[in-house]
Design a protein around this motif. Structure first.
Motif, PDB file in Angstrom:
ATOM      1  N   GLN A 121     -14.095  -2.057   6.196  1.00 34.69           N
ATOM      2  CA  GLN A 121     -13.618  -1.080   5.000  1.00 34.69           C
ATOM      3  C   GLN A 121     -14.743  -0.874   4.174  1.00 34.69           C
ATOM      4  N   VAL A 122     -14.868   0.289   3.393  1.00 30.59           N
ATOM      5  CA  VAL A 122     -16.180   0.694   2.395  1.00 30.59           C
ATOM      6  C   VAL A 122     -15.117   1.400   1.333  1.00 30.59           C
ATOM      7  N   SER A 123     -15.647   0.916   0.120  1.00 33.24           N
ATOM      8  CA  SER A 123     -15.172   1.738  -1.063  1.00 33.24           C
ATOM      9  C   SER A 123     -16.317   2.095  -1.726  1.00 33.24           C
ATOM     10  N   ILE A 124     -16.222   3.365  -2.126  1.00 34.11           N
ATOM     11  CA  ILE A 124     -17.036   4.044  -2.938  1.00 34.11           C
ATOM     12  C   ILE A 124     -16.539   4.518  -4.345  1.00 34.11           C
ATOM     13  N   TYR A 125     -17.334   4.177  -5.556  1.00 35.66           N
ATOM     14  CA  TYR A 125     -17.062   4.713  -6.695  1.00 35.66           C
ATOM     15  C   TYR A 125     -18.195   5.128  -7.414  1.00 35.66           C
ATOM     16  N   GLY A 126     -18.160   6.538  -7.758  1.00 40.05           N
ATOM     17  CA  GLY A 126     -19.595   6.993  -8.315  1.00 40.05           C
ATOM     18  C   GLY A 126     -20.729   6.527  -7.410  1.00 40.05           C
ATOM     19  N   ASN A 127     -21.877   5.977  -7.957  1.00 37.82           N
ATOM     20  CA  ASN A 127     -22.977   5.665  -7.286  1.00 37.82           C
ATOM     21  C   ASN A 127     -22.931   4.101  -6.705  1.00 37.82           C
ATOM     22  N   LYS A 128     -22.003   3.766  -6.466  1.00 37.29           N
ATOM     23  CA  LYS A 128     -21.599   2.551  -6.058  1.00 37.29           C
ATOM     24  C   LYS A 128     -20.543   2.320  -4.747  1.00 37.29           C
ATOM     25  N   ALA A 129     -21.022   1.360  -3.997  1.00 37.20           N
ATOM     26  CA  ALA A 129     -20.343   1.376  -2.545  1.00 37.20           C
ATOM     27  C   ALA A 129     -20.111  -0.232  -2.350  1.00 37.20           C
ATOM     28  N   SER A 130     -18.949  -0.606  -1.835  1.00 39.35           N
ATOM     29  CA  SER A 130     -19.006  -2.206  -1.646  1.00 39.35           C
ATOM     30  C   SER A 130     -18.289  -2.245  -0.277  1.00 39.35           C
ATOM     31  N   ALA A 131     -18.433  -3.300   0.472  1.00 39.64           N
ATOM     32  CA  ALA A 131     -17.813  -3.696   1.729  1.00 39.64           C
ATOM     33  C   ALA A 131     -17.819  -5.100   2.054  1.00 39.64           C
TER      34      ALA A 131
END
Length: 193
Positions: A144-154
């Motif tokens: 899974q990848v989450s993206i908020y604005g210019n940030k991504a996390s996995a």
């Protein structure tokens, strides 16, 4: 003098316009280069766990409009570090992880992750399939990848034995007792682009 000032203004305007055009082409292409990254690993054994970090050599996420559509990353295995130990214990573990028993960093200085399929699962979340390459071996992985604005996390769970890393694995060796190391390790990734 007026001609010189006028031609300077025209040249300046042309350069500004060209700059805007090249930036808009970059946005249309949809590639957003990673400007900051943190990759944290955690591995588990019968008697506890160890954690550390590894750096990205390069990386980019690809967008179609404002939706994630792909990406590729090169991981610099020479930066593999242990953060939960100090002194000789830290140096020993890092040396062992970089040896052929584990990641064989001398022969395989980089690993890679290429996103091959992306499915939106919500406003800021995606189900991603990618090819992870470690020690020259490629395997498909889902995460899974989450993206908020210019940030991504996995968060990824990786089975090291898929890449020929069998040292201390209870799946391959008997009677390891408290020396057994679990096959799966975690990667927690935070990116800025």
């Amino acid at each position: 003098m007026k001609k010189l000032v006028l031609s300077s203004i025209v040249i300046g305007a042309a350069l500004v316009l060209q700059s805007f055009q090249s930036k808009s082409l970059d946005l249309q292409a949809g590639n957003k280069e990673i400007t900051k990254s943190q990759v944290v690993w955690k591995a588990y054994k019968v008697t506890g766990s160890h954690s550390g970090s590894v750096g990205l050599k390069s990386g980019a996420l690809t967008f179609d409009g404002n939706k994630l559509s792909g990406g590729s990353f090169i991981i610099d295995m020479t930066t593999l570090a242990c953060t939960d130990l100090e002194g000789d214990y830290k140096n020993k573990l890092e040396g062992h992880l970089k040896s052929d028993d584990f990641f064989g960093v001398e022969k395989h200085g980089t690993s890679a992750l290429n996103i091959t399929k992306v499915k939106s699962t919500g406003k800021n979340s995606y189900q991603v399939k990618g090819d992870l390459k470690i020690k020259g071996i490629s395997k498909s992985i889902d995460f899974q990848v989450s993206i908020y604005g210019n940030k991504a996390s996995a968060n990824l769970k990786v089975d090291r034995t898929d890449f020929g890393i069998k040292y201390g694995s209870g799946s391959y060796f008997e009677d390891l007792q408290d020396k057994m190391i679990y096959d799966e390790f975690d990667l927690n990734i935070d990116l800025e682009f």
